[in-house]
Write an enzyme that holds these catalytic residues in place. Sequence first.
Site, short mmCIF file in Angstrom:
data_model
loop_
_atom_site.label_atom_id
_atom_site.label_comp_id
_atom_site.label_asym_id
_atom_site.label_seq_id
_atom_site.Cartn_x
_atom_site.Cartn_y
_atom_site.Cartn_z
N PHE A 78 0.81 -1.22 0.00
CA PHE A 78 0.00 0.00 0.00
C PHE A 78 0.85 1.27 0.00
CE2 PHE A 78 -2.57 -3.17 2.26
CZ PHE A 78 -3.74 -3.10 1.53
N ALA A 79 2.03 1.18 0.64
CA ALA A 79 2.79 2.40 0.92
C ALA A 79 3.00 3.24 -0.34
CB ALA A 79 4.15 2.03 1.52
N TYR A 81 2.45 7.69 -1.86
CA TYR A 81 1.79 9.00 -1.75
C TYR A 81 0.56 8.97 -2.67
CZ TYR A 81 6.17 10.56 0.37
OH TYR A 81 7.26 10.71 1.18
N TYR A 146 0.85 10.83 -10.35
CA TYR A 146 0.36 9.81 -9.43
C TYR A 146 -0.11 8.57 -10.21
CZ TYR A 146 -2.95 7.29 -6.50
OH TYR A 146 -3.62 6.29 -5.85
N HIS A 194 -10.19 14.44 0.42
CA HIS A 194 -11.26 13.58 -0.08
C HIS A 194 -12.65 14.12 0.25
CE1 HIS A 194 -7.84 10.68 -0.01
NE2 HIS A 194 -8.31 10.50 -1.22
N PHE A 213 -16.28 21.53 -5.82
CA PHE A 213 -15.49 21.96 -6.99
C PHE A 213 -16.21 21.65 -8.29
CE2 PHE A 213 -12.13 20.84 -3.75
CZ PHE A 213 -11.86 22.16 -3.41
N ARG A 287 -11.92 21.76 -9.95
CA ARG A 287 -10.57 21.47 -9.46
C ARG A 287 -9.78 20.90 -10.65
NH1 ARG A 287 -10.09 17.23 -4.47
NH2 ARG A 287 -10.39 15.74 -6.15
#
Length: 326
Positions: A78-79, A81, A146, A194, A213, A287
């Site tokens: 999972f780790a 950013y 990402y 979120h 947004f 956004r």
Amino acid sequence: MILITGGAGYIGSHVTLKLLEESNQKIIVFDSLENGHISTVEKLKSVRDFDFVKGDLKNPNDLEVLFQNFDIDSVIHFAAYIRVEESVQNPRKYYSNNLVGTINLLNKMLDYSVKKIVFSSTAAVYGEPKYVPIDENHPKQPINPYGKTKFMVEEILDDYDKAYGLKSIRLRYFNVAGADSKNRIGESHDPETHLIPNILASAANSEKVFNLFGNDYATRDGTCVRDYVNIEDLASAHISALKYLDKENKSDCFNIGTKNGNTVKEVFGVCEKVTSKKIKIRVNPRRDGDPESLVADNTKAEKVLNWKSSMTLNDSVRTAYNWIKK
Ligand code: UFG
């Protein structure tokens, strides 16, 4: 023994909890605690004891010590950013951690002949949707660093399977929401970006206005559509993925969502209903980088992993609100 990287974070901790409760497998959580919480680790330890190591994937020596000291046979990774906007402003941070860190982990797995991994991927690998619901064959054209790091890892996993027989299940999460229904752990990001936690923070504090947004999208009410999958259902998908790897020893990828989309306004309505509060709202411009609509076709996960999402948006909002109040 199962290694869980990022097990002190939001999704990692809920999967750890499920494994602690529903299996007798030995577990080791590895987390830098940069975004994960030691209080979460302590809470989880009160359910069943496990090993915890503080360390960083960017530091190969931390991984060497980890693999030397523990008899690991599979990994749930999972780790990472997770903030899209930050990844655009600071791609170096994302490529160093999400990509290089993951390569360090995969290479260490190979060094120690660990050949099974469940990888946290994301709907962001698809980029701007060409059609919805999105199935696993939808083109993969991530539009931000990402999503690119997650997609690159998926590609690397393919190559590592072909060359080294490393088997992986890539779970492409849509929008994850909610908290442990017994209210032991939940979501806490800083800063929180979120949707549901932000609406609920405004519900819990009448001074706080919720910022929406964009209300000029071509959707049924002008706001973005997302597929909100409950965190406990998502945790079950990881258990199914591990079982699949153990049984079939085959790599694959799966969308994890509900097949249902909700607009931001609909989610806001559910939050007002569940909290019985009138929540202050302000409409802002769009956004950057928000796709109009993201909904999962999850047929493959249902068929192949025998996984189903069973909780509703209402359940996710209710458990998230219980957690926020606590
Ligand atoms: N939104 C608001 N106000 C807020 C927060 C969000 O109006 O305060 C809107 C967003 O504009 C978007 C929707 O609510 O339309 C959902 O936004 P989230 O930030 O909750 O979720 P995203 O769909 O942007 O992000 C999800 C995951 C991320 C992941 C991303 C990849 O939650 O962790 O998908 O695409 F990185």
